[in-house]
Design a protein around this motif. Structure first.
Motif, PDB file in Angstrom:
ATOM      1  N   UNK A  51       0.833  -1.209   0.000  1.00 55.95           N
ATOM      2  CA  UNK A  51       0.000   0.000   0.000  1.00 55.95           C
ATOM      3  C   UNK A  51       0.867   1.259   0.000  1.00 55.95           C
ATOM      4  N   UNK A  52       1.875   1.268   0.842  1.00 54.82           N
ATOM      5  CA  UNK A  52       2.734   2.457   0.938  1.00 54.82           C
ATOM      6  C   UNK A  52       3.565   2.651  -0.334  1.00 54.82           C
ATOM      7  N   UNK A  53       4.023   1.579  -0.929  1.00 54.45           N
ATOM      8  CA  UNK A  53       4.758   1.695  -2.199  1.00 54.45           C
ATOM      9  C   UNK A  53       3.808   2.238  -3.266  1.00 54.45           C
ATOM     10  N   UNK A  54       2.618   1.677  -3.356  1.00 60.44           N
ATOM     11  CA  UNK A  54       1.655   2.046  -4.400  1.00 60.44           C
ATOM     12  C   UNK A  54       1.158   3.486  -4.266  1.00 60.44           C
ATOM     13  N   UNK A  55       1.045   3.967  -3.028  1.00 58.70           N
ATOM     14  CA  UNK A  55       0.507   5.309  -2.792  1.00 58.70           C
ATOM     15  C   UNK A  55       1.568   6.401  -2.830  1.00 58.70           C
ATOM     16  N   UNK A  56       2.825   6.036  -3.044  1.00 57.10           N
ATOM     17  CA  UNK A  56       3.880   7.043  -3.083  1.00 57.10           C
ATOM     18  C   UNK A  56       4.245   7.596  -1.720  1.00 57.10           C
ATOM     19  N   UNK A  57       3.939   6.855  -0.678  1.00 57.01           N
ATOM     20  CA  UNK A  57       4.182   7.286   0.693  1.00 57.01           C
ATOM     21  C   UNK A  57       5.672   7.516   0.947  1.00 57.01           C
ATOM     22  N   UNK A  58       5.968   8.498   1.793  1.00 60.28           N
ATOM     23  CA  UNK A  58       7.327   8.707   2.300  1.00 60.28           C
ATOM     24  C   UNK A  58       7.235   8.959   3.802  1.00 60.28           C
ATOM     25  N   UNK A  59       8.315   8.788   4.533  1.00 65.34           N
ATOM     26  CA  UNK A  59       8.285   9.016   5.978  1.00 65.34           C
ATOM     27  C   UNK A  59       7.876  10.431   6.373  1.00 65.34           C
ATOM     28  N   UNK A  60       8.104  11.408   5.513  1.00 67.32           N
ATOM     29  CA  UNK A  60       7.700  12.782   5.822  1.00 67.32           C
ATOM     30  C   UNK A  60       6.182  12.928   5.901  1.00 67.32           C
ATOM     31  N   UNK A  61       5.444  11.939   5.389  1.00 65.91           N
ATOM     32  CA  UNK A  61       3.985  11.970   5.483  1.00 65.91           C
ATOM     33  C   UNK A  61       3.519  11.729   6.918  1.00 65.91           C
ATOM     34  N   UNK A  62       4.408  11.243   7.783  1.00 67.26           N
ATOM     35  CA  UNK A  62       4.077  10.911   9.171  1.00 67.26           C
ATOM     36  C   UNK A  62       4.698  11.899  10.129  1.00 67.26           C
ATOM     37  N   UNK A  63       4.344  13.171  10.039  1.00 67.93           N
ATOM     38  CA  UNK A  63       4.875  14.165  10.986  1.00 67.93           C
ATOM     39  C   UNK A  63       3.756  14.969  11.596  1.00 67.93           C
TER      40      UNK A  63
END
Length: 160
Positions: free
Chosen positions: A148-160
């Protein structure tokens, strides 16, 4: 899922695993093993239509994110496959710093402090500096969350 090129079912440090996503194949390298959290993988940028012939160049690039992942179980159950093996590049050999959310404001749900962890010790801080926002999240992910995170383009900066 394509069969492993090596035929091995036990991952080794340096193995590159192929992760099937809805849009193609993603790749991660097994870089470290932690006694508590297990296999640490670093997912590289990009999703590919087919398996690259050579992984050396791909593995020298900056990772998109790192996470702990039950790699041995995923390989043995054919959830991911070992696609290749490359030496872990020098810039990936040092164990990374991780961030973990601390307390949350009960009214807003916003994180009010953070923990930084280097694989051995942790330190509590009030707020993340801009360069700390890209630190990986201290967690063990299952294959569903990883894809899911790979497919959605997620990065750790999304969790701040």
């Amino acid at each position: 899922m394509p069969a492993s090129r090596s035929g091995r079912k036990r991952p080794k440090i340096g193995d590159i695993v192929e992760i099937t996503t809805p849009t193609g194949f993603a790749y991660a390298q097994y870089t470290h093993h932690h006694p508590t959290y297990g296999a640490l993988i670093r997912v590289v940028n990009g999703v590919f239509e087919r398996r690259p012939e050579n992984f050396a160049h791909l593995m020298r690039q900056k990772e998109r994110f790192s996470t702990f992942f039950p790699l041995g179980a995923a390989v043995s159950r054919n959830i991911v496959s070992i696609a290749a093996h490359e030496e872990v590049p020098p810039h990936w050999q040092q164990f990374p710093m991780f961030k973990a959310a601390g307390n949350r404001d009960p009214k807003t749900g916003r994180v009010t402090d953070w923990w930084l962890w280097d694989g051995e010790s942790q330190e509590r801080i009030r707020a993340l500096a801009p360069e700390q926002q890209q630190l990986p999240i201290l967690a063990v992910w299952n294959d569903t969350l990883l894809v899911e995170r790979i497919s959605n383009g997620w990065t750790p900066a999304d969790e701040v």
